[in-house]
Design a protein around this motif. Structure first.
Motif, PDB file in Angstrom:
ATOM      1  N   THR A 180       0.832  29.844  13.165  1.00 57.15           N
ATOM      2  CA  THR A 180       0.604  28.938  12.042  1.00 57.15           C
ATOM      3  C   THR A 180       0.829  27.505  12.511  1.00 57.15           C
ATOM      4  OG1 THR A 180       1.234  28.411   9.751  1.00 57.15           O
ATOM      5  CG2 THR A 180       2.982  29.228  11.187  1.00 57.15           C
ATOM      6  N   LEU A 181      -0.079  26.600  12.111  1.00 59.48           N
ATOM      7  CA  LEU A 181      -0.133  25.251  12.650  1.00 59.48           C
ATOM      8  C   LEU A 181       0.306  24.228  11.616  1.00 59.48           C
ATOM      9  CD1 LEU A 181      -3.615  25.679  14.339  1.00 59.48           C
ATOM     10  CD2 LEU A 181      -1.387  25.874  15.444  1.00 59.48           C
ATOM     11  N   HIS A 182       1.241  23.348  12.026  1.00 58.85           N
ATOM     12  CA  HIS A 182       1.805  22.339  11.126  1.00 58.85           C
ATOM     13  C   HIS A 182       2.027  21.036  11.890  1.00 58.85           C
ATOM     14  CE1 HIS A 182       2.248  25.501   8.177  1.00 58.85           C
ATOM     15  NE2 HIS A 182       2.741  26.251   9.161  1.00 58.85           N
ATOM     16  N   ILE A 183       0.943  20.499  12.423  1.00 62.80           N
ATOM     17  CA  ILE A 183       1.023  19.320  13.279  1.00 62.80           C
ATOM     18  C   ILE A 183       0.107  18.222  12.749  1.00 62.80           C
ATOM     19  CG2 ILE A 183       1.771  20.424  15.405  1.00 62.80           C
ATOM     20  CD1 ILE A 183      -1.057  20.886  16.179  1.00 62.80           C
ATOM     21  N   GLU A 198     -12.798  21.344  10.004  1.00 64.08           N
ATOM     22  CA  GLU A 198     -13.471  20.225  10.654  1.00 64.08           C
ATOM     23  C   GLU A 198     -14.594  19.728   9.742  1.00 64.08           C
ATOM     24  OE1 GLU A 198     -13.628  19.688  15.102  1.00 64.08           O
ATOM     25  OE2 GLU A 198     -14.088  21.840  14.953  1.00 64.08           O
ATOM     26  N   ASN A 199     -14.786  18.409   9.776  1.00 65.72           N
ATOM     27  CA  ASN A 199     -15.883  17.780   9.026  1.00 65.72           C
ATOM     28  C   ASN A 199     -15.741  17.921   7.514  1.00 65.72           C
ATOM     29  OD1 ASN A 199     -17.227  17.103  11.528  1.00 65.72           O
ATOM     30  ND2 ASN A 199     -17.896  19.243  11.611  1.00 65.72           N
ATOM     31  N   VAL A 246       0.856  -1.191   0.000  1.00 69.03           N
ATOM     32  CA  VAL A 246       0.000   0.000   0.000  1.00 69.03           C
ATOM     33  C   VAL A 246       0.887   1.234   0.000  1.00 69.03           C
ATOM     34  CG1 VAL A 246      -1.714   1.351   1.276  1.00 69.03           C
ATOM     35  CG2 VAL A 246      -1.908  -1.146   1.185  1.00 69.03           C
ATOM     36  N   GLY A 247       0.565   2.160  -0.876  1.00 70.93           N
ATOM     37  CA  GLY A 247       1.277   3.431  -0.911  1.00 70.93           C
ATOM     38  C   GLY A 247       0.296   4.583  -0.930  1.00 70.93           C
ATOM     39  N   SER A 248       0.628   5.662  -0.242  1.00 72.50           N
ATOM     40  CA  SER A 248      -0.191   6.873  -0.259  1.00 72.50           C
ATOM     41  C   SER A 248       0.666   8.036  -0.729  1.00 72.50           C
ATOM     42  CB  SER A 248      -0.763   7.175   1.128  1.00 72.50           C
ATOM     43  OG  SER A 248      -1.580   8.323   1.087  1.00 72.50           O
ATOM     44  N   ALA A 249       0.223   8.694  -1.784  1.00 70.14           N
ATOM     45  CA  ALA A 249       0.989   9.801  -2.358  1.00 70.14           C
ATOM     46  C   ALA A 249       0.727  11.093  -1.591  1.00 70.14           C
ATOM     47  CB  ALA A 249       0.629   9.959  -3.831  1.00 70.14           C
ATOM     48  N   THR A 250       0.806  11.001  -0.271  1.00 67.53           N
ATOM     49  CA  THR A 250       0.520  12.122   0.615  1.00 67.53           C
ATOM     50  C   THR A 250       1.562  12.170   1.723  1.00 67.53           C
ATOM     51  OG1 THR A 250      -0.927  10.707   1.955  1.00 67.53           O
ATOM     52  CG2 THR A 250      -1.973  12.013   0.217  1.00 67.53           C
ATOM     53  N   ALA A 251       1.725  13.367   2.285  1.00 69.45           N
ATOM     54  CA  ALA A 251       2.642  13.491   3.427  1.00 69.45           C
ATOM     55  C   ALA A 251       2.029  12.879   4.681  1.00 69.45           C
ATOM     56  CB  ALA A 251       2.987  14.958   3.654  1.00 69.45           C
ATOM     57  N   GLY A 252       0.726  13.091   4.872  1.00 71.82           N
ATOM     58  CA  GLY A 252       0.045  12.550   6.046  1.00 71.82           C
ATOM     59  C   GLY A 252      -0.412  11.119   5.826  1.00 71.82           C
ATOM     60  N   LYS A 270      -2.545  37.360  21.529  1.00 70.65           N
ATOM     61  CA  LYS A 270      -2.521  38.816  21.466  1.00 70.65           C
ATOM     62  C   LYS A 270      -3.782  39.339  20.778  1.00 70.65           C
ATOM     63  CE  LYS A 270       2.496  39.634  21.063  1.00 70.65           C
ATOM     64  NZ  LYS A 270       3.530  40.265  20.208  1.00 70.65           N
ATOM     65  N   PRO A 271      -4.334  40.453  21.241  1.00 72.68           N
ATOM     66  CA  PRO A 271      -5.443  41.082  20.497  1.00 72.68           C
ATOM     67  C   PRO A 271      -4.994  41.400  19.077  1.00 72.68           C
ATOM     68  CG  PRO A 271      -5.173  42.087  22.662  1.00 72.68           C
ATOM     69  CD  PRO A 271      -3.990  41.189  22.459  1.00 72.68           C
ATOM     70  N   GLY A 272      -5.839  41.063  18.097  1.00 72.19           N
ATOM     71  CA  GLY A 272      -5.498  41.355  16.710  1.00 72.19           C
ATOM     72  C   GLY A 272      -4.571  40.349  16.058  1.00 72.19           C
ATOM     73  N   ALA A 273      -4.360  39.207  16.713  1.00 74.09           N
ATOM     74  CA  ALA A 273      -3.463  38.196  16.143  1.00 74.09           C
ATOM     75  C   ALA A 273      -4.065  37.577  14.882  1.00 74.09           C
ATOM     76  CB  ALA A 273      -3.190  37.109  17.171  1.00 74.09           C
ATOM     77  N   TRP A 274      -3.191  36.959  14.081  1.00 75.70           N
ATOM     78  CA  TRP A 274      -3.597  36.210  12.902  1.00 75.70           C
ATOM     79  C   TRP A 274      -3.380  34.710  13.169  1.00 75.70           C
ATOM     80  CZ3 TRP A 274      -0.413  39.093   8.527  1.00 75.70           C
ATOM     81  CH2 TRP A 274      -0.853  40.433   8.453  1.00 75.70           C
ATOM     82  N   ILE A 275      -4.223  33.877  12.573  1.00 72.18           N
ATOM     83  CA  ILE A 275      -4.074  32.426  12.676  1.00 72.18           C
ATOM     84  C   ILE A 275      -4.146  31.813  11.281  1.00 72.18           C
ATOM     85  CG2 ILE A 275      -5.046  30.268  13.558  1.00 72.18           C
ATOM     86  CD1 ILE A 275      -6.213  31.778  15.868  1.00 72.18           C
ATOM     87  N   LEU A 276      -3.229  30.864  11.007  1.00 68.18           N
ATOM     88  CA  LEU A 276      -3.253  30.098   9.764  1.00 68.18           C
ATOM     89  C   LEU A 276      -3.216  28.621  10.108  1.00 68.18           C
ATOM     90  CD1 LEU A 276      -1.118  32.720   9.419  1.00 68.18           C
ATOM     91  CD2 LEU A 276      -1.254  31.974   7.032  1.00 68.18           C
ATOM     92  N   ASN A 277      -4.050  27.832   9.433  1.00 66.21           N
ATOM     93  CA  ASN A 277      -4.044  26.382   9.651  1.00 66.21           C
ATOM     94  C   ASN A 277      -4.009  25.660   8.314  1.00 66.21           C
ATOM     95  OD1 ASN A 277      -4.106  23.849  10.774  1.00 66.21           O
ATOM     96  ND2 ASN A 277      -6.265  23.908  11.325  1.00 66.21           N
ATOM     97  N   THR A 278      -2.933  24.916   8.101  1.00 66.55           N
ATOM     98  CA  THR A 278      -2.795  24.081   6.903  1.00 66.55           C
ATOM     99  C   THR A 278      -2.540  22.627   7.286  1.00 66.55           C
ATOM    100  OG1 THR A 278      -0.418  24.577   6.811  1.00 66.55           O
ATOM    101  CG2 THR A 278      -1.874  25.976   5.485  1.00 66.55           C
ATOM    102  N   SER A 279      -2.791  22.269   8.551  1.00 64.98           N
ATOM    103  CA  SER A 279      -2.462  20.910   9.002  1.00 64.98           C
ATOM    104  C   SER A 279      -3.683  20.009   8.916  1.00 64.98           C
ATOM    105  CB  SER A 279      -1.880  20.944  10.414  1.00 64.98           C
ATOM    106  OG  SER A 279      -2.748  21.611  11.319  1.00 64.98           O
ATOM    107  N   ARG A 280      -4.503  19.989   9.944  1.00 65.95           N
ATOM    108  CA  ARG A 280      -5.754  19.238   9.943  1.00 65.95           C
ATOM    109  C   ARG A 280      -6.832  20.104  10.570  1.00 65.95           C
ATOM    110  NH1 ARG A 280      -3.600  16.749   6.635  1.00 65.95           N
ATOM    111  NH2 ARG A 280      -3.293  14.485   6.450  1.00 65.95           N
ATOM    112  N   GLY A 281      -8.057  19.974  10.064  1.00 63.33           N
ATOM    113  CA  GLY A 281      -9.122  20.877  10.471  1.00 63.33           C
ATOM    114  C   GLY A 281      -9.417  20.863  11.950  1.00 63.33           C
ATOM    115  N   ASP A 282      -9.387  19.662  12.565  1.00 67.01           N
ATOM    116  CA  ASP A 282      -9.806  19.587  13.968  1.00 67.01           C
ATOM    117  C   ASP A 282      -8.681  19.885  14.952  1.00 67.01           C
ATOM    118  OD1 ASP A 282      -8.344  17.247  13.813  1.00 67.01           O
ATOM    119  OD2 ASP A 282     -10.088  15.916  13.949  1.00 67.01           O
TER     120      ASP A 282
END
Length: 375
Positions: A172-175, A231-232, A63-69, A194-206
């Motif tokens: 930024t999330l990479h887990i 999520e979902n 079995v092979g998966s052409a994905t990082a995860g 911090k007030p006014g912070a930015w968030i980026l998520n490219t890992s998993r939705g949940d």
């Protein structure tokens, strides 16, 4: 010859594996237990759940998966069956890094906030986070690294999650997906930022509690959010989709070059395992159809980097396509999300691009950060 069942969305999979066996291409939803009864090798992407129900009666021997995860694969079951499994760690890492950098430059434009001097908290400092940290410094960003497993393994320079949350202007999330990372970022964590912070998520939705994120956005605690994962999936929360600043359909790693690297890694693993001579000329594919050199007006200098990033990757267009989901019937949302991924337009890795002129203040950001070739 070997019988190979493969997801048709793995780039060049038939061309690559036709010398190994008979390749049967299917859409992910059509890879069923009945289909696997005729397979010696199974090649998938993240849509296909690989577990006992899929394989228990099959002769699949690889079995092979052409994905990082690999959270879509029951690796314990494969080990019990003695079925080798490979995936493609790091194959799309640079693509995800380039997505994040482009998102930051887009947010810089939308929020009229300079990146230089801000603190970027990177949660997860592996294949993607580590590369991002190395490149982010070229934009004048200060980096806080959080990765408990790496710290426990003896690596230095890390901070705990609380410090990353309270000390970062951008998070930024990479887990990976795991019980430990489920809703890692919830109400308490969002309040501590911090007030006014930015968030980026490219890992998993949940990894982020999406309901908590909606609450934080309603209160104005978080100034900007870029989400590539939800999520979902493939049915994202429509209220959250309306509220985030940038929205995309899990395509951060979908550059032509990143996806091709995934195929190459599977090809090398399969030919080695089955001791089949490798005849596929993938090096030529990497050099095919290289983009024409870029040329930009040097003025205005303050928005020049963002303009370059838009030419390299038009993230605003991806955002606009994603928001079409808001206008389709509820029972078509999942199919629309999948189609956005399946029919994703070609995007080349930044190091496949060249540029003829760079304003002197931006040379380091372009050459070391974006890694565009300077002619």
């Amino acid at each position: 010859m070997l019988s190979i069942v493969a997801d048709e969305n793995i780039p060049h999979v038939e061309e690559a594996f036709s010398s190994v066996g008979n390749v049967h291409l299917l859409d992910a939803e059509s890879i069923t237990p009945e289909i696997c009864l005729r397979a010696d090798i199974l090649l998938v992407r993240s849509v296909t759940r690989v577990h006992e129900n899929l394989l228990k009666q099959s002769p699949v021997a690889f079995v092979g998966s052409a994905t990082a995860g690999f959270d879509h694969v029951d690796r314990s079951y494969l080990r019990e069956r003695g079925i080798p499994f490979v995936h493609a760690p790091g194959s799309n890492a640079d693509s995800v890094v380039e997505y994040v950098l482009t998102a930051l430059l887009r947010l810089h434009t939308l929020r009229m906030r300079t990146l230089e001097g801000l603190t970027l908290g990177i949660v997860g400092y592996g294949n993607i986070g580590g590369r991002l940290g190395a490149r982010a410094a070229s934009f004048g960003l200060r980096v806080l690294k959080n990765d408990p497993p790496l710290e426990k393994a003896g690596h230095s320079g890390f901070v705990d999650l609380e410090t990353a949350l309270t000390g970062s202007d951008i998070l930024t999330l990479h887990i990976p997906k795991s019980p430990e990372t489920y809703h890692l970022i919830g109400d308490a964590e969002l309040r501590s930022m911090k007030p006014g912070a930015w968030i980026l998520n490219t890992s998993r939705g949940d990894v982020i509690d999406n309901q908590a994120l909606k609450r934080a956005l309603k209160k104005g605690k978080i100034d900007a959010v870029a989400l590539d994962v939800w999520e979902n999936e493939p049915v994202p929360d429509l209220e959250l989709l309306q509220k985030v600043t940038l929205a995309t359909p899990h395509i951060a790693g979908h550059s032509v070059d990143g996806k091709l690297q995934g195929t190459i890694m599977l090809y090398k693993a399969v030919t080695q395992h089955f001791q089949v001579p490798g005849t596929w000329n993938y090096e030529q594919l990497l050099q095919d159809k290289l983009p024409s050199p870029l040329s930009l007006d040097p003025e205005p200098e303050s928005s020049w980097l963002a303009a370059l990033a838009q030419q390299l990757y038009d993230i605003a267009a991806d955002d606009a396509r994603m928001r079409k989901i808001l206008h389709v019937p509820q029972n078509h949302i999942a199919d629309t999300f999948r189609q956005l991924r399946r029919n994703y337009p070609p995007r080349r890795a930044f190091d496949r691009h060249t540029i003829t002129e760079i304003p002197p203040p931006h040379v380091q950001a372009v050459c070391d950060g974006l890694r565009v070739g300077y002619l």
